[in-house]
Write an enzyme that holds these catalytic residues in place. Structure first.
Site, mmCIF file in Angstrom:
data_model
loop_
_atom_site.group_PDB
_atom_site.id
_atom_site.type_symbol
_atom_site.label_atom_id
_atom_site.label_comp_id
_atom_site.label_asym_id
_atom_site.label_seq_id
_atom_site.Cartn_x
_atom_site.Cartn_y
_atom_site.Cartn_z
ATOM 1 N N TYR A 105 0.850 -1.201 0.000
ATOM 2 C CA TYR A 105 0.000 0.000 0.000
ATOM 3 C C TYR A 105 0.881 1.245 0.000
ATOM 4 C CZ TYR A 105 -4.219 2.650 0.452
ATOM 5 O OH TYR A 105 -5.217 3.541 0.203
ATOM 6 N N ARG A 158 -7.891 11.256 -8.299
ATOM 7 C CA ARG A 158 -7.053 11.926 -7.282
ATOM 8 C C ARG A 158 -6.314 10.854 -6.507
ATOM 9 N NH1 ARG A 158 -7.956 13.404 -1.461
ATOM 10 N NH2 ARG A 158 -7.007 11.358 -1.625
ATOM 11 N N LYS A 176 -5.796 -1.587 -1.250
ATOM 12 C CA LYS A 176 -6.609 -1.322 -0.069
ATOM 13 C C LYS A 176 -7.377 -2.575 0.364
ATOM 14 C CE LYS A 176 -8.402 2.652 1.896
ATOM 15 N NZ LYS A 176 -8.491 4.083 1.834
ATOM 16 N N GLU A 247 -13.144 5.704 -3.105
ATOM 17 C CA GLU A 247 -11.720 5.903 -2.834
ATOM 18 C C GLU A 247 -11.076 6.841 -3.852
ATOM 19 O OE1 GLU A 247 -10.121 4.594 -0.307
ATOM 20 O OE2 GLU A 247 -8.171 5.387 -0.928
ATOM 21 N N ASP A 248 -10.406 7.856 -3.345
ATOM 22 C CA ASP A 248 -9.591 8.746 -4.185
ATOM 23 C C ASP A 248 -10.349 9.381 -5.346
ATOM 24 O OD1 ASP A 248 -7.493 8.488 -2.499
ATOM 25 O OD2 ASP A 248 -6.214 7.322 -3.826
ATOM 26 N N ASP A 270 -13.808 6.713 2.373
ATOM 27 C CA ASP A 270 -12.733 6.605 3.363
ATOM 28 C C ASP A 270 -11.922 7.895 3.476
ATOM 29 O OD1 ASP A 270 -11.253 5.015 5.265
ATOM 30 O OD2 ASP A 270 -9.601 5.238 3.860
ATOM 31 N N ASP A 271 -11.748 8.606 2.350
ATOM 32 C CA ASP A 271 -10.946 9.841 2.405
ATOM 33 C C ASP A 271 -11.611 10.856 3.325
ATOM 34 O OD1 ASP A 271 -9.124 8.913 0.354
ATOM 35 O OD2 ASP A 271 -10.813 9.167 -1.001
ATOM 36 N N ASN A 420 0.212 15.785 4.430
ATOM 37 C CA ASN A 420 1.110 14.862 3.727
ATOM 38 C C ASN A 420 1.596 15.511 2.442
ATOM 39 O OD1 ASN A 420 0.758 12.663 5.484
ATOM 40 N ND2 ASN A 420 -1.182 12.172 4.507
HETATM 41 P P1 NAI Z 1 -7.539 21.136 0.414
HETATM 42 O O1 NAI Z 1 -6.770 21.739 -0.693
HETATM 43 O O2 NAI Z 1 -8.984 20.785 0.210
HETATM 44 O O3 NAI Z 1 -7.471 22.124 1.684
HETATM 45 C C1 NAI Z 1 -6.351 22.856 2.087
HETATM 46 C C2 NAI Z 1 -6.794 23.918 3.084
HETATM 47 O O4 NAI Z 1 -5.641 24.576 3.578
HETATM 48 C C3 NAI Z 1 -7.694 25.006 2.483
HETATM 49 O O5 NAI Z 1 -8.701 25.336 3.408
HETATM 50 C C4 NAI Z 1 -6.751 26.183 2.307
HETATM 51 O O6 NAI Z 1 -7.413 27.447 2.393
HETATM 52 C C5 NAI Z 1 -5.832 25.976 3.481
HETATM 53 N N1 NAI Z 1 -4.557 26.663 3.246
HETATM 54 C C6 NAI Z 1 -3.733 26.556 2.183
HETATM 55 N N2 NAI Z 1 -2.697 27.439 2.298
HETATM 56 C C7 NAI Z 1 -2.896 28.102 3.447
HETATM 57 C C8 NAI Z 1 -2.192 29.129 4.123
HETATM 58 N N3 NAI Z 1 -1.062 29.639 3.620
HETATM 59 N N4 NAI Z 1 -2.668 29.566 5.303
HETATM 60 C C9 NAI Z 1 -3.794 29.055 5.829
HETATM 61 N N5 NAI Z 1 -4.495 28.092 5.244
HETATM 62 C C10 NAI Z 1 -4.061 27.616 4.064
HETATM 63 O O7 NAI Z 1 -6.733 19.867 0.881
HETATM 64 P P2 NAI Z 1 -7.236 18.611 1.735
HETATM 65 O O8 NAI Z 1 -7.711 17.533 0.836
HETATM 66 O O9 NAI Z 1 -8.136 19.088 2.811
HETATM 67 O O10 NAI Z 1 -5.855 18.107 2.359
HETATM 68 C C11 NAI Z 1 -5.061 18.927 3.175
HETATM 69 C C12 NAI Z 1 -3.855 18.158 3.647
HETATM 70 O O11 NAI Z 1 -4.271 17.143 4.521
HETATM 71 C C13 NAI Z 1 -3.043 17.446 2.563
HETATM 72 O O12 NAI Z 1 -1.667 17.625 2.828
HETATM 73 C C14 NAI Z 1 -3.396 16.019 2.727
HETATM 74 O O13 NAI Z 1 -2.325 15.165 2.344
HETATM 75 C C15 NAI Z 1 -3.614 15.946 4.199
HETATM 76 N N6 NAI Z 1 -4.447 14.821 4.607
HETATM 77 C C16 NAI Z 1 -3.964 14.036 5.615
HETATM 78 C C17 NAI Z 1 -4.674 12.965 6.052
HETATM 79 C C18 NAI Z 1 -4.169 12.140 7.181
HETATM 80 O O14 NAI Z 1 -4.821 11.292 7.663
HETATM 81 N N7 NAI Z 1 -3.012 12.364 7.647
HETATM 82 C C19 NAI Z 1 -5.920 12.584 5.406
HETATM 83 C C20 NAI Z 1 -6.394 13.500 4.411
HETATM 84 C C21 NAI Z 1 -5.650 14.576 4.027
#
Ligand code: NAI
Length: 563
Positions: A105, A158, A176, A247-248, A270-271, A420
């Site tokens: 994975y 995605r 998965k 998924e994705d 799941d996301d 991430n």
């Molecule tokens: P997204 O693009 O939908 O959201 C990003 C958010 O961050 C937006 O609200 C944006 O306005 C904000 N942002 C961006 N630049 C900014 C700045 N300079 N100042 C303040 N806010 C800012 O992305 P999504 O899908 O929500 O993912 C966000 C992150 O979370 C990614 O890195 C993703 O890999 C990670 N993630 C981690 C998971 C985990 O379990 N560890 C699971 C799902 C996502």
């Protein structure tokens, strides 16, 4: 002395013989077929004479694995083993779970998706391509096995952090579902990976002469949603009662699809939901470690995208579960995005974000940046934040002054940089531990090595969805649930939190080690089943009976006698 073989072996009618049996990955035992089985199924001569145990086979399989030169080659080897002998594949994975999970994975599966058309060997799962949209029920009827507990479906748009991979996205459902089996114990033949091949906008894929998907730009708009609907209706008709996991999918599709179908069939994304549940599980565990309750927390969420709002929604549900009203629960959240703090004066918020807008009057005298925003540092300066979560993709956003300011006001700050990959993490685990003098309770999105502090090693939890989805699959399969309702996700998160090693050992991780996952999955599955019964969406059975059903459903890779 020569041994004579019976001349008229008596194979059982439902088990194939000879080469056909060796080609069945669900029945094949290779060199572990016993003398009696070799006689009954006509295998003498097709196998070397030595009869081996599964443990002996594992030594050879691990040797072959170790000979591979890079992670993609190791992935290809394991996938080939999966297509040859499932028991051996899953036992090898179980015995080396920490080493091999990243190979079957994330992160290696991302390369496997990119290279899908180049490393393709044997068919697995279903390709549902747009040009065949009027035959979807027929395609589903062509599935290799009649009874299916879990489908994982993607449209490949995605894929992890690498975007649109078209039909190559099928690598994700395959990987998965391997974890649904490895951890949840869903029987391998009762899983079905599917790709909805609606084309790709990835020019590299489109221009690749070996690309195996439908060579066409992505179908969009109403045509796309109509196609998804044709698929869902066919699943409802052909596989009622099967859990359908999305998924994705790209964010603009993921939410509308979930909203439209979550009350129509047994389904979850799941996301969105799994991510929220695992983050919630880690937070609930951390809050328990602090000795406080969730409703006492002031939560700062940095990032208001699909992940940030999803996690906030999960937390809000849990806070309301502790007796706060919806408004009281909402007032605990301070959500910051690119435009600064979400407040009622902002006109750029989506409906999901508006839920977390603080009344403008509450923040009227607050400091603002030159462009009029209330930034993260301003919020941290004004409130006594107890929890800081990053889902923003902004590397280093949790700076030393911000973290020190939180730690000045709170004994055990909970700080989760969840973005991430590692290059986008809001902070490094070691810095968080250092700036808070070892007081921060930390979980991350990407893996971080243990941190040395004051002569001790602090383990850093990685919020990985694998803590939730295999257990959810097991829970719905064992309980016969008809829907995946939010309280079931909350029950999963609460059970995960109860299993936090940090409750017993201050230097341990907030989440259990991978080697504990099968046991924890069974516990979560039981809690999910109980919750489904309470919600009236699973048949009522006694607790001991449900417990037994979970144990009976969780398959363990071991050979059974065929003779
Ligand atoms: P997204 O693009 O939908 O959201 C990003 C958010 O961050 C937006 O609200 C944006 O306005 C904000 N942002 C961006 N630049 C900014 C700045 N300079 N100042 C303040 N806010 C800012 O992305 P999504 O899908 O929500 O993912 C966000 C992150 O979370 C990614 O890195 C993703 O890999 C990670 N993630 C981690 C998971 C985990 O379990 N560890 C699971 C799902 C996502």
């Amino acid at each position: 002395m020569a041994t004579s073989l019976p001349t008229t072996p008596t194979g059982r009618s439902n088990i194939p013989r000879g080469k056909d049996l060796l080609n069945r990955q669900d029945l094949n035992k290779g060199t572990a077929f016993t003398h009696e089985e070799r006689t009954e199924f006509g295998l003498h001569g097709l196998l070397p004479p030595q009869v081996e145990t599964l443990d002996e086979q594992l030594v050879r399989a691990y040797e072959a694995y170790q000979r591979k030169e890079d992670d993609l080659e190791r992935h290809i080897y394991l996938r080939a083993l999966q297509d040859t002998n499932e028991v051996l594949f899953y036992r090898l994975l179980l015995d080396h779970i920490e080493e091999m999970m990243p190979i079957v994975y994330t992160p290696t599966v991302a390369v496997a998706c990119e290279q899908f058309s180049h490393i393709y060997r044997r068919p697995r799962g279903l390709f549902i391509s747009y040009p065949l949209r009027d035959s979807i029920p027929q395609l589903l009827r062509n599935r290799p096995n009649k009874d299916v507990d879990v489908i994982v479906v993607t449209d490949g748009e995605r894929i992890l952090g690498i975007g649109d991979q078209g039909a190559g996205g099928l690598g994700i459902p395959i990987g998965k579902l391997s974890l649904y089996t490895l951890i949840g114990g869903i029987r391998p033949e009762r899983t079905l990976p599917i790709v909805l091949d609606v084309g790709t906008n990835n020019t590299e894929r489109l221009n690749d002469p070996e690309y195996l998907g439908w060579r066409h730009e992505r179908i969009t708009g109403q045509a796309y949603f109509d196609f998804v609907d044709q698929f869902v209706q066919a699943v409802k008709q052909e596989l009622p009662g099967t859990c359908l996991q999305w998924e994705d999918f790209a964010t603009p599709h993921a939410r509308p699809i979930l909203t439209r179908y979550r009350d129509q069939l047994l389904t979850f994304n799941d996301d969105i939901q799994g991510t929220a549940a695992v983050a919630l599980g880690a937070i609930l565990g951390a809050v328990k470690v602090t000795g406080k309750s969730l409703k006492e927390q002031q939560i700062v969420m940095f990032g208001a995208g699909s992940a940030g709002i999803g996690v906030a929604d999960g937390l809000r549900g849990a806070i309301q579960g502790e007796g706060l009203s919806e408004d009281e629960a909402r007032s605990r959240f301070w959500v910051v995005d690119k435009g600064g703090l979400l407040h009622s004066g902002r006109k750029d918020l989506t409906a999901e974000q508006s839920v977390y807008a603080q009344p403008e009057s509450r923040v009227s005298g607050w400091p603002r940046t030159s462009d009029g925003h209330i930034g993260l540092a301003d919020v941290i300066g004004k409130i006594d934040a107890t929890i800081l979560i990053g889902l923003s993709t902004v590397a280093g956003a949790f700076s030393e002054p911000i973290v020190r300011e939180i730690a000045r006001k709170v004994e055990r700050p909970i700080i989760f940089p969840l973005s991430n990959p590692t290059s986008k993490s809001e902070a490094h685990a070691a810095d968080l531990i250092r700036w808070t003098d070892g007081r921060a309770l930390v979980a991350t999105g990407s893996p971080f090595a243990p941190v040395n502090h004051g002569g001790s090693k602090i383990q850093i939890a990685q919020c990985n969805n694998v803590y939730i989805f295999p257990a959810m699959g097991l829970g719905v399969a064992a309980s016969g649930a008809r829907r995946v309702a939010e309280p079931m996700m909350l029950a999963a998160a609460r059970t995960l939190a109860r299993n936090s090693p940090a409750l017993k050992d201050p230097f341990a991780s907030l989440l259990p080690p991978l080697t504990e996952l099968r046991r924890v999955a069974a516990e979560i599955a039981f809690a999910v089943g109980i919750e489904a019964q309470k919600d009236g969406i699973a048949p009522k059975v006694r607790e001991d009976e449900l417990h037994q059903r979970v144990l009976d459903t969780q398959w363990t890779p071991a050979y059974t006698s065929l003779a």
